[in-house]
Scaffold this motif. Structure first.
Motif, PDB file in Angstrom:
ATOM      1  N   ALA A  56       0.842  -1.213   0.000  1.00  0.00           N
ATOM      2  CA  ALA A  56       0.000   0.000   0.000  1.00  0.00           C
ATOM      3  C   ALA A  56       0.869   1.251   0.000  1.00  0.00           C
ATOM      4  O   ALA A  56       0.567   2.225  -0.705  1.00  0.00           O
ATOM      5  N   SER A  57       1.954   1.252   0.771  1.00  0.00           N
ATOM      6  CA  SER A  57       2.843   2.414   0.814  1.00  0.00           C
ATOM      7  C   SER A  57       3.489   2.656  -0.537  1.00  0.00           C
ATOM      8  O   SER A  57       3.609   3.790  -0.992  1.00  0.00           O
ATOM      9  N   VAL A  58       3.905   1.592  -1.205  1.00  0.00           N
ATOM     10  CA  VAL A  58       4.557   1.718  -2.505  1.00  0.00           C
ATOM     11  C   VAL A  58       3.547   2.217  -3.542  1.00  0.00           C
ATOM     12  O   VAL A  58       3.854   3.099  -4.355  1.00  0.00           O
ATOM     13  N   GLN A  59       2.334   1.709  -3.516  1.00  0.00           N
ATOM     14  CA  GLN A  59       1.321   2.106  -4.486  1.00  0.00           C
ATOM     15  C   GLN A  59       0.903   3.566  -4.289  1.00  0.00           C
ATOM     16  O   GLN A  59       0.593   4.255  -5.255  1.00  0.00           O
ATOM     17  N   GLN A  60       0.892   4.019  -3.045  1.00  0.00           N
ATOM     18  CA  GLN A  60       0.496   5.398  -2.777  1.00  0.00           C
ATOM     19  C   GLN A  60       1.658   6.369  -2.958  1.00  0.00           C
ATOM     20  O   GLN A  60       1.485   7.567  -2.837  1.00  0.00           O
ATOM     21  N   GLY A  61       2.854   5.833  -3.232  1.00  0.00           N
ATOM     22  CA  GLY A  61       3.999   6.691  -3.470  1.00  0.00           C
ATOM     23  C   GLY A  61       4.657   7.185  -2.193  1.00  0.00           C
ATOM     24  O   GLY A  61       5.507   8.069  -2.237  1.00  0.00           O
ATOM     25  N   ARG A  62       4.266   6.653  -1.046  1.00  0.00           N
ATOM     26  CA  ARG A  62       4.891   7.065   0.211  1.00  0.00           C
ATOM     27  C   ARG A  62       6.247   6.384   0.335  1.00  0.00           C
ATOM     28  O   ARG A  62       6.445   5.265  -0.116  1.00  0.00           O
ATOM     29  N   ALA A  63       7.156   7.057   1.013  1.00  0.00           N
ATOM     30  CA  ALA A  63       8.483   6.494   1.270  1.00  0.00           C
ATOM     31  C   ALA A  63       8.381   5.474   2.397  1.00  0.00           C
ATOM     32  O   ALA A  63       7.627   5.651   3.346  1.00  0.00           O
ATOM     33  N   LEU A  64       9.127   4.419   2.267  1.00  0.00           N
ATOM     34  CA  LEU A  64       9.137   3.389   3.302  1.00  0.00           C
ATOM     35  C   LEU A  64      10.123   3.780   4.393  1.00  0.00           C
ATOM     36  O   LEU A  64      11.240   4.186   4.110  1.00  0.00           O
ATOM     37  N   ASP A  65       9.716   3.653   5.621  1.00  0.00           N
ATOM     38  CA  ASP A  65      10.607   3.902   6.748  1.00  0.00           C
ATOM     39  C   ASP A  65      11.282   2.582   7.080  1.00  0.00           C
ATOM     40  O   ASP A  65      10.715   1.723   7.759  1.00  0.00           O
ATOM     41  N   LEU A  66      12.512   2.404   6.562  1.00  0.00           N
ATOM     42  CA  LEU A  66      13.213   1.138   6.717  1.00  0.00           C
ATOM     43  C   LEU A  66      13.547   0.848   8.174  1.00  0.00           C
ATOM     44  O   LEU A  66      13.522  -0.323   8.606  1.00  0.00           O
ATOM     45  N   GLU A  67      13.849   1.879   8.964  1.00  0.00           N
ATOM     46  CA  GLU A  67      14.162   1.650  10.375  1.00  0.00           C
ATOM     47  C   GLU A  67      12.953   1.086  11.103  1.00  0.00           C
ATOM     48  O   GLU A  67      13.061   0.160  11.907  1.00  0.00           O
ATOM     49  N   GLN A  68      11.783   1.656  10.834  1.00  0.00           N
ATOM     50  CA  GLN A  68      10.565   1.182  11.485  1.00  0.00           C
ATOM     51  C   GLN A  68      10.246  -0.252  11.032  1.00  0.00           C
ATOM     52  O   GLN A  68       9.839  -1.088  11.834  1.00  0.00           O
ATOM     53  N   LEU A  69      10.488  -0.537   9.753  1.00  0.00           N
ATOM     54  CA  LEU A  69      10.272  -1.881   9.222  1.00  0.00           C
ATOM     55  C   LEU A  69      11.212  -2.883   9.890  1.00  0.00           C
ATOM     56  O   LEU A  69      10.795  -3.963  10.309  1.00  0.00           O
ATOM     57  N   GLU A  70      12.489  -2.513  10.024  1.00  0.00           N
ATOM     58  CA  GLU A  70      13.461  -3.394  10.671  1.00  0.00           C
ATOM     59  C   GLU A  70      13.113  -3.611  12.141  1.00  0.00           C
ATOM     60  O   GLU A  70      13.249  -4.717  12.664  1.00  0.00           O
ATOM     61  N   ARG A  71      12.649  -2.573  12.846  1.00  0.00           N
ATOM     62  CA  ARG A  71      12.249  -2.712  14.250  1.00  0.00           C
ATOM     63  C   ARG A  71      11.072  -3.675  14.380  1.00  0.00           C
ATOM     64  O   ARG A  71      11.029  -4.517  15.279  1.00  0.00           O
ATOM     65  N   ALA A  72      10.108  -3.560  13.470  1.00  0.00           N
ATOM     66  CA  ALA A  72       8.931  -4.439  13.512  1.00  0.00           C
ATOM     67  C   ALA A  72       9.338  -5.893  13.277  1.00  0.00           C
ATOM     68  O   ALA A  72       8.873  -6.804  13.976  1.00  0.00           O
TER      69      ALA A  72
END
Length: 167
Positions: free
Chosen positions: A37-53
């Motif tokens: 959804a983030s990629v389709q909406q053009g939002r930047a991915l927060d890699l730090e938050q993804l890695e923490r999750a």
């Protein structure tokens, strides 16, 4: 990404591993959907938050798996009670005498079979007879290379010993 916040609590039951895997699969599916959804909406991915999750989920899986293993290793199991076998009723004197006679007959038959086998050793098969004749013919020619080999292997007679006798 708040997807990975599902708590993986265990009660130490055998089915807990399946529950862990089910929750992890659900969390990963939700994470994949949020990333798409983030990629389709053009939002930047927060890699730090993804890695923490992901790290939090890995930690929860590890601790839950350790709890499940610990609880299964510490489980006490008991064997079923051992019941003594029922004793057969005692034999009468007549039954004991019959059993003794049968035993004597079996022993006599066994002795007769052993005596017959001693008198008549088992004969060689036709193939074994042919091989024995062939080896006999070879050994009658001491200069034959196969005879030399047989004499050396089976009887310990070397070719050098034969040459010493001829000299």
């Amino acid at each position: 990404f708040s997807v990975m916040s599902a708590s993986l609590e265990l009660d130490g039951k055998p089915g807990d591993v399946g529950i862990i895997l089910s929750k992890v699969q659900d969390d990963l599916q939700r994470l994949r959907e949020e990333v798409q959804a983030s990629v389709q909406q053009g939002r930047a991915l927060d890699l730090e938050q993804l890695e923490r999750a992901i790290a939090k989920t890995e930690e929860e899986i590890k601790s839950s798996a350790e709890k499940a293993i610990h609880s299964s290793n510490n489980r006490v199991t008991t064997l079923p009670p051992v019941r003594p076998r029922a004793q057969p009723p005692p034999l009468s004197a007549h039954q004991l005498a019959l059993a003794a006679l049968r035993l004597q007959q079996q022993q006599r038959q066994l002795q007769q079979q052993q005596q017959q086998q001693a008198r008549h050793p088992p004969s060689l098969s036709p193939g074994q007879q042919a091989q024995t004749q062939y080896l006999g013919k070879l050994l009658s020619k001491p200069t034959h290379p196969v005879a030399r080999q047989i004499l050396t292997e089976h009887y310990g007679i070397s070719q050098a010993a034969d040459k010493n006798k001829q000299v």
